[in-house]
Design a protein around this motif. Structure first.
Motif, PDB file in Angstrom:
ATOM      1  N   GLU A  17      36.731  29.867  31.232  1.00 41.01           N
ATOM      2  CA  GLU A  17      35.868  31.041  31.357  1.00 41.01           C
ATOM      3  C   GLU A  17      34.907  30.883  32.531  1.00 41.01           C
ATOM      4  OE1 GLU A  17      33.921  32.075  27.736  1.00 41.01           O
ATOM      5  OE2 GLU A  17      35.738  31.820  26.527  1.00 41.01           O
ATOM      6  N   PHE A  21      34.521  33.372  35.842  1.00 39.89           N
ATOM      7  CA  PHE A  21      33.285  33.962  36.354  1.00 39.89           C
ATOM      8  C   PHE A  21      33.140  33.688  37.849  1.00 39.89           C
ATOM      9  CE2 PHE A  21      28.904  33.085  37.654  1.00 39.89           C
ATOM     10  CZ  PHE A  21      28.379  34.365  37.569  1.00 39.89           C
ATOM     11  N   PHE A  24      35.081  35.893  40.177  1.00 44.27           N
ATOM     12  CA  PHE A  24      34.383  37.149  40.453  1.00 44.27           C
ATOM     13  C   PHE A  24      33.218  36.904  41.414  1.00 44.27           C
ATOM     14  CE2 PHE A  24      36.676  38.611  36.761  1.00 44.27           C
ATOM     15  CZ  PHE A  24      36.757  39.992  36.899  1.00 44.27           C
ATOM     16  N   ASN A  29      31.424  39.819  43.230  1.00 43.71           N
ATOM     17  CA  ASN A  29      31.482  40.727  42.075  1.00 43.71           C
ATOM     18  C   ASN A  29      30.898  40.108  40.807  1.00 43.71           C
ATOM     19  OD1 ASN A  29      33.101  43.245  42.930  1.00 43.71           O
ATOM     20  ND2 ASN A  29      34.331  41.554  43.739  1.00 43.71           N
ATOM     21  N   SER A  30      29.928  39.198  40.953  1.00 47.67           N
ATOM     22  CA  SER A  30      29.337  38.587  39.762  1.00 47.67           C
ATOM     23  C   SER A  30      28.618  39.623  38.895  1.00 47.67           C
ATOM     24  CB  SER A  30      28.376  37.465  40.147  1.00 47.67           C
ATOM     25  OG  SER A  30      27.353  37.952  40.995  1.00 47.67           O
ATOM     26  N   TYR A  32      29.415  42.750  38.553  1.00 41.51           N
ATOM     27  CA  TYR A  32      30.444  43.496  37.813  1.00 41.51           C
ATOM     28  C   TYR A  32      30.853  42.723  36.570  1.00 41.51           C
ATOM     29  CZ  TYR A  32      34.857  45.737  36.656  1.00 41.51           C
ATOM     30  OH  TYR A  32      35.863  46.379  35.985  1.00 41.51           O
ATOM     31  N   TYR A  33      31.067  41.423  36.727  1.00 45.51           N
ATOM     32  CA  TYR A  33      31.496  40.599  35.602  1.00 45.51           C
ATOM     33  C   TYR A  33      30.449  40.634  34.483  1.00 45.51           C
ATOM     34  CZ  TYR A  33      33.127  36.478  33.031  1.00 45.51           C
ATOM     35  OH  TYR A  33      33.570  35.624  32.044  1.00 45.51           O
ATOM     36  N   SER A  36      30.169  44.013  32.764  1.00 45.69           N
ATOM     37  CA  SER A  36      31.328  44.250  31.905  1.00 45.69           C
ATOM     38  C   SER A  36      31.242  43.432  30.628  1.00 45.69           C
ATOM     39  CB  SER A  36      32.628  43.901  32.641  1.00 45.69           C
ATOM     40  OG  SER A  36      32.806  44.695  33.776  1.00 45.69           O
ATOM     41  N   VAL A  37      30.963  42.133  30.788  1.00 43.29           N
ATOM     42  CA  VAL A  37      31.018  41.223  29.650  1.00 43.29           C
ATOM     43  C   VAL A  37      29.806  41.389  28.740  1.00 43.29           C
ATOM     44  CG1 VAL A  37      30.944  38.780  29.019  1.00 43.29           C
ATOM     45  CG2 VAL A  37      32.470  39.547  30.844  1.00 43.29           C
ATOM     46  N   LEU A  47      39.480  46.756  37.563  1.00 40.56           N
ATOM     47  CA  LEU A  47      38.930  45.494  38.035  1.00 40.56           C
ATOM     48  C   LEU A  47      38.848  45.486  39.555  1.00 40.56           C
ATOM     49  CD1 LEU A  47      40.845  43.001  35.710  1.00 40.56           C
ATOM     50  CD2 LEU A  47      38.581  43.997  35.389  1.00 40.56           C
ATOM     51  N   GLU A  55      44.628  35.338  33.606  1.00 40.47           N
ATOM     52  CA  GLU A  55      43.205  35.581  33.845  1.00 40.47           C
ATOM     53  C   GLU A  55      42.796  36.947  33.316  1.00 40.47           C
ATOM     54  OE1 GLU A  55      42.507  33.000  37.955  1.00 40.47           O
ATOM     55  OE2 GLU A  55      43.263  35.050  38.057  1.00 40.47           O
ATOM     56  N   PHE A  59      39.926  37.591  30.606  1.00 37.47           N
ATOM     57  CA  PHE A  59      38.811  38.502  30.870  1.00 37.47           C
ATOM     58  C   PHE A  59      38.669  39.519  29.741  1.00 37.47           C
ATOM     59  CE2 PHE A  59      37.216  42.479  32.815  1.00 37.47           C
ATOM     60  CZ  PHE A  59      35.957  42.038  33.164  1.00 37.47           C
TER      61      PHE A  59
END
Length: 280
Positions: A17, A21, A24, A29-30, A32-33, A36-37, A47, A55, A59
């Motif tokens: 995991e 991260f 991204f 795109n951190s 975005y991650y 989203s999470v 995505l 992956e 995700f």
């Protein structure tokens, strides 16, 4: 997956995991991650980067788990029917501050240990269009820079397992000090009983895969140094001058099933919520 990195990180699945991260993050795109999470604000079918099928499955699984956790914990925030001033101690990305401020009249203060983390939290809360009724403060949980009886509610998710056993009482004393008489404390933390059980299984599985089981410390990554059972934390809370109610979470069908049997619930619940009140 490199065995040395697995053993240094302490948990093979958590390392996977973590790598996801950073895939991204390395592409810019951190945010975005995290949105989203932890906030559930991005469409899962759009995505911004290319992922392998494995992956992509990981995700989706992380999003499902974290959103189930957000809703399970968040319902205890929603259940407080009187608006007031909240302290989110160890606010992380700010997802629970966002939840608190969905109710008109609530205000919030979040604390974290690192200024860089707080800058990222401000940015995420702005992107989530969080009502601007909050402030963020850089401060450790055992030395809160607030006057006595400042808050109506103190909330803390996934902090107590990081502070060390020797500091847990000090943290609880600080919470009680800043909480108004009759105020409510809400704690979320992993269940040490479940961790002990899953650690044995993890060691067996990864031994078969060729890892040294002694270096897989437990079924959480390194840094979780003071995991407790619900009963143990309840005792600490009562010793600190609170009246408490322990409430286990049901994030999966198995956990909901076991919640009907107290002994199984105590062993199997992935984590628990402890709701406590400061006496007047």
């Amino acid at each position: 997956m490199d065995k040395r990195q697995v053993e240094e990180f302490g948990n093979p699945s958590a390392l996977a995991e973590n790598r996801l991260f950073y895939k991204f993050a390395d592409s810019g795109n951190s945010s975005y991650y995290v949105r989203s999470v932890l906030f559930g604000l991005e469409p899962a079918d759009s995505l911004p980067i290319a992922l392998t099928p494995a992956e992509t499955r990981l995700f989706r699984r992380v999003v499902r788990h974290q959103q189930a956790r957000l809703n399970s914990v968040g319902r205890f925030i929603d259940a407080q029917d009187r608006p007031g001033l909240w302290l989110d101690m160890g606010c992380g990305a700010g997802q629970f501050i966002h939840r608190m401020l969905q109710r008109p009249g609530n205000r919030a203060v979040g604390t974290e240990l690192d200024h860089k983390n707080l800058a990222a939290t401000y940015k995420l809360l702005e992107q989530a269009k969080t009502p601007p009724r909050y402030s963020l403060v850089c401060q450790p949980p055992d030395a809160l820079p607030f006057a006595d009886e400042s808050f109506d509610y103190v909330f803390s998710a996934d902090v107590m397992e990081h502070v060390g056993y020797e500091n847990q009482r000090a943290v609880l004393r600080e919470i009680r000090r800043v909480l108004a008489p009759g105020g409510t404390m809400i704690l979320h933390t992993p269940n040490a009983n479940r961790v002990r059980f899953t650690t044995v299984l993890k060691k067996m599985v990864y031994l078969l895969k060729g890892y040294n089981p002694r270096t897989i410390r437990h079924s959480f990554p390194h840094g979780h140094v003071s995991l407790v059972s619900g009963g143990r934390l309840s005792s600490l809370v009562r010793e600190s001058g609170f009246t408490s109610t322990l409430r286990h979470l049901g994030e999966s069908p198995a956990e909901r099933f076991f919640s009907r049997a107290p002994l199984l619930r105590e062993a199997w619940a992935r984590s628990f919520i402890l709701v406590a009140r400061k006496s007047n």
